[in-house]
Enzyme design. Structure first.
Site, PDB file in Angstrom:
ATOM      1  N   ASP A 139       0.852  -1.201   0.013  1.00 42.69           N
ATOM      2  CA  ASP A 139      -0.065  -0.019   0.129  1.00 42.69           C
ATOM      3  C   ASP A 139       0.749   1.297  -0.047  1.00 42.69           C
ATOM      4  OD1 ASP A 139      -2.342   1.555  -0.027  1.00 42.69           O
ATOM      5  OD2 ASP A 139      -2.718   1.300   2.067  1.00 42.69           O
ATOM      6  N   HIS A 146      -3.815  13.828   1.629  1.00 39.08           N
ATOM      7  CA  HIS A 146      -4.118  12.957   2.809  1.00 39.08           C
ATOM      8  C   HIS A 146      -3.164  12.812   3.516  1.00 39.08           C
ATOM      9  CE1 HIS A 146      -5.491   9.271   4.700  1.00 39.08           C
ATOM     10  NE2 HIS A 146      -4.114   8.703   4.276  1.00 39.08           N
ATOM     11  N   GLU A 211     -10.541   3.938   3.621  1.00 43.14           N
ATOM     12  CA  GLU A 211      -9.635   4.667   2.970  1.00 43.14           C
ATOM     13  C   GLU A 211     -10.038   4.682   1.455  1.00 43.14           C
ATOM     14  OE1 GLU A 211      -5.524   3.991   4.246  1.00 43.14           O
ATOM     15  OE2 GLU A 211      -5.864   5.663   5.898  1.00 43.14           O
ATOM     16  N   GLU A 213      -9.282   4.153  -2.036  1.00 42.00           N
ATOM     17  CA  GLU A 213      -7.942   3.911  -2.697  1.00 42.00           C
ATOM     18  C   GLU A 213      -8.352   3.182  -4.177  1.00 42.00           C
ATOM     19  OE1 GLU A 213      -4.620   2.270  -0.750  1.00 42.00           O
ATOM     20  OE2 GLU A 213      -5.241   3.025   1.157  1.00 42.00           O
ATOM     21  N   ASP A 245      -9.289   0.269   2.122  1.00 36.39           N
ATOM     22  CA  ASP A 245      -8.160   0.055   3.245  1.00 36.39           C
ATOM     23  C   ASP A 245      -8.815   0.371   4.204  1.00 36.39           C
ATOM     24  OD1 ASP A 245      -5.960  -0.651   4.361  1.00 36.39           O
ATOM     25  OD2 ASP A 245      -4.729   1.218   4.064  1.00 36.39           O
ATOM     26  N   ARG A 249      -8.335   3.485  13.636  1.00 35.01           N
ATOM     27  CA  ARG A 249      -7.500   4.588  13.874  1.00 35.01           C
ATOM     28  C   ARG A 249      -6.833   4.542  15.442  1.00 35.01           C
ATOM     29  NH1 ARG A 249      -6.067   5.987   8.828  1.00 35.01           N
ATOM     30  NH2 ARG A 249      -7.921   6.631   7.780  1.00 35.01           N
ATOM     31  N   GLN A 252      -4.148   2.232  15.317  1.00 33.36           N
ATOM     32  CA  GLN A 252      -3.050   2.819  14.313  1.00 33.36           C
ATOM     33  C   GLN A 252      -2.160   3.905  15.381  1.00 33.36           C
ATOM     34  OE1 GLN A 252      -4.505   4.658  11.016  1.00 33.36           O
ATOM     35  NE2 GLN A 252      -2.422   5.256  10.194  1.00 33.36           N
ATOM     36  N   LYS A 265      -4.125  -2.168  10.101  1.00 32.72           N
ATOM     37  CA  LYS A 265      -4.448  -2.157   8.662  1.00 32.72           C
ATOM     38  C   LYS A 265      -4.853  -3.632   8.253  1.00 32.72           C
ATOM     39  CE  LYS A 265      -3.583   2.142   7.599  1.00 32.72           C
ATOM     40  NZ  LYS A 265      -4.522   2.981   6.982  1.00 32.72           N
ATOM     41  N   THR A 269      -8.969  -5.809   3.925  1.00 30.18           N
ATOM     42  CA  THR A 269      -9.001  -4.885   2.751  1.00 30.18           C
ATOM     43  C   THR A 269      -9.962  -5.114   1.728  1.00 30.18           C
ATOM     44  OG1 THR A 269      -6.609  -4.265   3.117  1.00 30.18           O
ATOM     45  CG2 THR A 269      -7.370  -3.623   0.981  1.00 30.18           C
ATOM     46  N   GLU A 386     -10.033  12.264   8.091  1.00 27.12           N
ATOM     47  CA  GLU A 386      -9.999  13.637   7.406  1.00 27.12           C
ATOM     48  C   GLU A 386     -11.307  14.380   7.306  1.00 27.12           C
ATOM     49  OE1 GLU A 386      -7.382  13.489   3.725  1.00 27.12           O
ATOM     50  OE2 GLU A 386      -8.006  11.441   4.210  1.00 27.12           O
TER      51      GLU A 386
END
Ligand code: CA
Length: 438
Positions: A139, A146, A211, A213, A245, A249, A252, A265, A269, A386
């Site tokens: 990834d 971002h 996420e 992607e 993905d 958080r 993380q 993560k 996915t 975000e």
């Protein structure tokens, strides 16, 4: 650039499959994406197919002798297998030959209509799985917007690290937990450190995020010790899918230093099931441009061709459907949009070249994630982290519900498509998955 376009991209082409000819069709005859399917309910064997309109063309059901060219026969056999790794290993000459043959066969007036009609199934009557056995999944982190947005939240004094503008940043992900659209995702458990606490606790993540992607499927691959030059990178690129993905958080924030993403993560996915080929995306290539003041790529990541056509004009959308909305029969709410050509600081060719510059070998069917695609404007944030400014400002959905991160029963849906005046619109379908309780 125009030399790579051929009659398979002709916007006036129509298929004898009527559903492929509507203006909003995701899979018109100019698209022809590849996937692996079987009959819904587990009947039948997994095999390769191509989407056309609302149908699947069962490649294994096509009599191999209807196409005369040996290249097409070889490609057809490989593309009808239970995984597409063997097909992706063949390379562009075979991919383009099969695309040409299928385009001719599916066109209005084709002499093959009668025999190909027998190889069609409804997309509603099939289930899809991962199109390749993915050996390795990497990834990247290609959106500078971002990277800056997230950096501000995790490191307010130092949002964008200085290497970002020089190195296509990435990490090695986990291929075993890749899933295809429609498979639900169990909320992960893990270690988190509550604000102000002295010691971590273990339990269900409270900050599940998406996420936005794209995923790039690798073609023939390279030998270990033999880097892929930027001039040859296109030959390694088979096609793209949508990729979510999933990210925890809170896990993380506690684990990511010093070695980067791990359990935050690796639990899941999710990708869309149809691979839209680079051949189909050819009309949507766009110049790769850097804003004035940004450094130019180092020579190994630069070429005239990459500057001329390295980017892809591809529109993306994120939708959220809560359990309550679903129960009331409401439509999913759009929560953000992005455009890959504008959000990405690096091109796909640069990712392939950088990945192999140290001699690392890519293999057929490997998957490269682009990283979250966020644009520069409000409403273009590719993650809830975000959109909610780090969980401080909830988003409000039609009907009044609010979200900071995802709740059990929430479904996230990505859509993607390409359109341009004078060119047939092509779509990616969607990737959708629902969060289950821990
Ligand atoms: Ca990511």
């Amino acid at each position: 650039m125009s030399s790579r376009l051929d009659d398979t991209h002709d916007p006036s082409l129509k298929s004898w499959v009527a559903s492929a000819n509507t203006p909003t069709a995701e899979f018109p005859i100019q698209n022809l994406p590849h996937g692996v399917f079987r009959e819904r309910g587990g009947r039948g064997v997994w095999r390769g197919g191509v989407a056309i309109g609302d149908r699947v063309l069962d490649l294994a059901a096509i009599p191999p002798d209807i196409f005369e060219a040996p290249t097409v026969t070889v490609a057809l056999r490989a593309a009808s297998a239970s995984t597409l790794n063997g097909y992706l290993a063949l390379g562009r000459r075979y991919w383009s030959a099969l695309r040409q043959a299928l385009s001719l066969g599916l066109r209005e007036g084709s002499k093959h209509q009668a025999v190909l009609t027998k190889a069609l199934l409804g997309q509603h009557d099939v289930e899809m799985r991962l199109p390749t056995a993915v050996g390795d999944y990497t990834d990247f982190y290609t959106s500078i917007h971002h990277a800056t947005n997230v950096g501000k939240l995790f490191r307010p004094d130092n949002p964008l690290l200085p290497n970002y503008r020089w190195v296509p940043i990435g990490y090695h992900g986990r291929s075993s937990s890749l899933a295809v659209s429609g498979e639900s995702i169990r909320r992960p458990q893990g270690q988190t450190l509550a604000p102000g606490a002295e010691a971590p606790t273990v339990g269900p993540s409270k900050r599940i995020d998406h996420e936005l992607e794209l995923g790039l499927f690798i073609g023939p691959g390279n030998e270990r010790g033999a880097p892929v030059s930027i001039e040859n990178a296109d030959d390694q690129m088979f096609g793209l899918c949508l990729l979510n993905d999933w990210s925890a958080r809170d896990l993380q924030a506690w684990e990511y230093q010093p070695l980067g993403p791990f359990l935050a993560k690796s639990f899941a996915t999710t990708i869309s099931p149809w691979i839209v080929t680079m051949d189909a995306l050819e009309p949507f290539r766009a110049p790769f441009e850097r804003d004035a003041g940004e450094p130019q790529p180092l020579p190994y990541l630069d070429s005239p061709e990459n500057r001329e056509r390295g980017a892809i004009d591809l529109k993306l959308e994120v939708y959220l459907l809560t359990k309550s909305m679903r129960d009331q029969g409401k439509d999913p709410a759009r929560i953000s949009t992005a455009n890959f050509a504008k959000s990405a600081y690096w091109t796909l060719a640069q990712l392939v070249t950088h990945h192999t510059v140290n001699g690392c070998n890519l293999q057929p069917g490997d998957l490269l994630g682009t990283g979250t695609q966020s644009g520069s404007a409000p409403g273009e944030e590719g993650s809830l982290l975000e959109l909610t400014r780090g969980g401080k400002e909830p988003i409000e959905l039609p009907g009044g519900e609010k979200r900071i991160f995802l709740e059990d029963g929430d479904t996230i849906i990505f859509k993607g498509w390409c359109e341009r005046p004078g060119v047939a619109r092509i779509g990616f379908g969607e990737v959708a998955a629902t969060i289950l309780p821990a």
